[in-house]
Design a protein around this motif. Structure first.
Motif, PDB file in Angstrom:
ATOM      1  N   ILE A  48      -6.713 -33.793  -4.767  1.00  0.00           N
ATOM      2  CA  ILE A  48      -7.305 -33.840  -3.432  1.00  0.00           C
ATOM      3  C   ILE A  48      -6.190 -34.032  -2.407  1.00  0.00           C
ATOM      4  CG2 ILE A  48      -8.861 -35.094  -1.893  1.00  0.00           C
ATOM      5  CD1 ILE A  48     -10.471 -35.899  -4.347  1.00  0.00           C
ATOM      6  N   ILE A  49      -6.189 -33.190  -1.381  1.00  0.00           N
ATOM      7  CA  ILE A  49      -5.248 -33.319  -0.272  1.00  0.00           C
ATOM      8  C   ILE A  49      -5.879 -34.295   0.711  1.00  0.00           C
ATOM      9  CG2 ILE A  49      -3.988 -32.110   1.533  1.00  0.00           C
ATOM     10  CD1 ILE A  49      -4.528 -29.505  -0.129  1.00  0.00           C
ATOM     11  N   LEU A  50      -5.257 -35.441   0.905  1.00  0.00           N
ATOM     12  CA  LEU A  50      -5.842 -36.502   1.719  1.00  0.00           C
ATOM     13  C   LEU A  50      -5.490 -36.403   3.200  1.00  0.00           C
ATOM     14  CD1 LEU A  50      -5.168 -39.428  -0.771  1.00  0.00           C
ATOM     15  CD2 LEU A  50      -7.314 -38.202  -0.429  1.00  0.00           C
ATOM     16  N   SER A  51      -4.575 -35.525   3.575  1.00  0.00           N
ATOM     17  CA  SER A  51      -4.153 -35.376   4.970  1.00  0.00           C
ATOM     18  C   SER A  51      -4.451 -33.962   5.445  1.00  0.00           C
ATOM     19  CB  SER A  51      -2.649 -35.619   5.098  1.00  0.00           C
ATOM     20  OG  SER A  51      -2.284 -36.834   4.520  1.00  0.00           O
ATOM     21  N   PRO A  52      -4.752 -33.807   6.731  1.00  0.00           N
ATOM     22  CA  PRO A  52      -4.978 -32.445   7.236  1.00  0.00           C
ATOM     23  C   PRO A  52      -3.676 -31.644   7.200  1.00  0.00           C
ATOM     24  CG  PRO A  52      -5.039 -34.034   9.031  1.00  0.00           C
ATOM     25  CD  PRO A  52      -4.916 -34.809   7.758  1.00  0.00           C
ATOM     26  N   VAL A  53      -3.766 -30.404   6.731  1.00  0.00           N
ATOM     27  CA  VAL A  53      -2.582 -29.563   6.610  1.00  0.00           C
ATOM     28  C   VAL A  53      -3.007 -28.097   6.670  1.00  0.00           C
ATOM     29  CG1 VAL A  53      -2.627 -29.559   4.079  1.00  0.00           C
ATOM     30  CG2 VAL A  53      -0.491 -29.155   5.262  1.00  0.00           C
ATOM     31  N   LEU A  54      -2.198 -27.270   7.315  1.00  0.00           N
ATOM     32  CA  LEU A  54      -2.450 -25.834   7.361  1.00  0.00           C
ATOM     33  C   LEU A  54      -1.697 -25.167   6.228  1.00  0.00           C
ATOM     34  CD1 LEU A  54      -2.119 -25.203  11.200  1.00  0.00           C
ATOM     35  CD2 LEU A  54      -4.227 -25.333   9.867  1.00  0.00           C
ATOM     36  N   LEU A  55      -2.373 -24.257   5.516  1.00  0.00           N
ATOM     37  CA  LEU A  55      -1.764 -23.587   4.369  1.00  0.00           C
ATOM     38  C   LEU A  55      -1.247 -22.218   4.753  1.00  0.00           C
ATOM     39  CD1 LEU A  55      -4.487 -24.463   1.757  1.00  0.00           C
ATOM     40  CD2 LEU A  55      -2.366 -25.662   2.161  1.00  0.00           C
ATOM     41  N   PRO A  80       7.594 -29.304   7.328  1.00  0.00           N
ATOM     42  CA  PRO A  80       8.753 -28.987   8.180  1.00  0.00           C
ATOM     43  C   PRO A  80       8.675 -29.592   9.583  1.00  0.00           C
ATOM     44  CG  PRO A  80       8.025 -27.041   7.011  1.00  0.00           C
ATOM     45  CD  PRO A  80       7.012 -28.106   6.749  1.00  0.00           C
ATOM     46  N   GLU A  81       7.468 -29.892  10.061  1.00  0.00           N
ATOM     47  CA  GLU A  81       7.302 -30.499  11.387  1.00  0.00           C
ATOM     48  C   GLU A  81       7.348 -32.021  11.328  1.00  0.00           C
ATOM     49  OE1 GLU A  81       3.656 -28.850  12.809  1.00  0.00           O
ATOM     50  OE2 GLU A  81       4.473 -26.828  12.929  1.00  0.00           O
ATOM     51  N   ASN A  82       7.736 -32.574  10.186  1.00  0.00           N
ATOM     52  CA  ASN A  82       7.853 -34.010   9.951  1.00  0.00           C
ATOM     53  C   ASN A  82       6.510 -34.743   9.952  1.00  0.00           C
ATOM     54  OD1 ASN A  82      10.113 -35.205   9.009  1.00  0.00           O
ATOM     55  ND2 ASN A  82      10.922 -35.813  10.997  1.00  0.00           N
ATOM     56  N   LYS A  83       5.427 -34.046   9.668  1.00  0.00           N
ATOM     57  CA  LYS A  83       4.117 -34.686   9.538  1.00  0.00           C
ATOM     58  C   LYS A  83       3.938 -35.144   8.095  1.00  0.00           C
ATOM     59  CE  LYS A  83       1.923 -31.905  13.113  1.00  0.00           C
ATOM     60  NZ  LYS A  83       0.935 -30.865  13.367  1.00  0.00           N
ATOM     61  N   ASN A  84       3.276 -36.289   7.936  1.00  0.00           N
ATOM     62  CA  ASN A  84       3.025 -36.825   6.605  1.00  0.00           C
ATOM     63  C   ASN A  84       1.846 -36.111   5.956  1.00  0.00           C
ATOM     64  OD1 ASN A  84       5.067 -38.777   6.766  1.00  0.00           O
ATOM     65  ND2 ASN A  84       3.719 -40.179   7.841  1.00  0.00           N
ATOM     66  N   VAL A  85       1.994 -35.812   4.682  1.00  0.00           N
ATOM     67  CA  VAL A  85       0.924 -35.218   3.887  1.00  0.00           C
ATOM     68  C   VAL A  85       0.800 -36.061   2.621  1.00  0.00           C
ATOM     69  CG1 VAL A  85       0.149 -33.172   2.634  1.00  0.00           C
ATOM     70  CG2 VAL A  85       1.426 -32.917   4.772  1.00  0.00           C
ATOM     71  N   THR A  86      -0.431 -36.498   2.331  1.00  0.00           N
ATOM     72  CA  THR A  86      -0.680 -37.319   1.148  1.00  0.00           C
ATOM     73  C   THR A  86      -1.632 -36.576   0.223  1.00  0.00           C
ATOM     74  OG1 THR A  86      -0.485 -39.273   2.552  1.00  0.00           O
ATOM     75  CG2 THR A  86      -1.388 -39.607   0.362  1.00  0.00           C
ATOM     76  N   MET A  87      -1.327 -36.615  -1.074  1.00  0.00           N
ATOM     77  CA  MET A  87      -2.149 -35.933  -2.075  1.00  0.00           C
ATOM     78  C   MET A  87      -2.361 -36.841  -3.272  1.00  0.00           C
ATOM     79  SD  MET A  87      -0.125 -32.305  -1.950  1.00  0.00           S
ATOM     80  CE  MET A  87       1.455 -33.138  -1.901  1.00  0.00           C
ATOM     81  N   LYS A  88      -3.552 -36.755  -3.846  1.00  0.00           N
ATOM     82  CA  LYS A  88      -3.864 -37.507  -5.062  1.00  0.00           C
ATOM     83  C   LYS A  88      -4.087 -36.482  -6.159  1.00  0.00           C
ATOM     84  CE  LYS A  88      -6.795 -41.285  -6.596  1.00  0.00           C
ATOM     85  NZ  LYS A  88      -7.873 -42.185  -6.185  1.00  0.00           N
TER      86      LYS A  88
END
Length: 145
Positions: A48-55, A80-88
């Protein structure tokens, strides 16, 4: 994922063979194959991708926290834009992919259906969905009342 697909194909072939032998009605074969496909598709949703992210997105892993009790790994990464992405994701996927801080990974949209593939060095490690899309299609335990 390959194991699940192989099991699904073998089970479907087995049901089909019984049907041709006259031991199962066509309706029973359809019901059995539908149930098998349902189990197979829910097994595909492994993370599960816990953070919003564009693919698609390229990520650099910041940390990997393993929980051996729940057999999961929490991966914190930056885009690349230095945004945090969290995945479980499942612990075995993190271990098989040897995920660690500094690794470069990608999330690429799945060619069919929803979700994305988490890849390292071009090799798909696990199928992922966004948290809001996970619903009942994941292998999450439903607490007893």
């Amino acid at each position: 994922m390959r194991k699940t697909l192989l099991i699904t194909m073998v089970a479907t072939l087995t049901c089909s063979t019984y049907s041709h032998a006259g031991e199962m009605s066509p309706g029973t074969v359809y019901a059995a194959s539908s149930a098998i496909a349902s189990v197979g598709s829910s097994a595909l949703v492994s993370g599960i991708i816990l953070s919003p992210v564009l693919l698609p997105v390229a990520l650099v892993i910041q940390s990997v926290t393993k929980d051996k009790e729940q057999k999961t790994a929490l991966v914190a990464a930056r885009d690349p834009e230095n945004k945090n992405v969290t995945m479980k994701l499942p612990l075995n996927a993190a271990e098989e992919g040897n995920l660690k801080a500094g690794d470069k990974i990608t999330l690429e949209k799945a060619p069919e259906g929803t979700g994305a593939y988490l890849k390292k060095e071009g090799k798909a490690l696990v199928h992922m969905v966004k948290q809001q899309e996970s619903g009942l299609s994941t292998n999450q335990v439903i607490p007893a009342k």
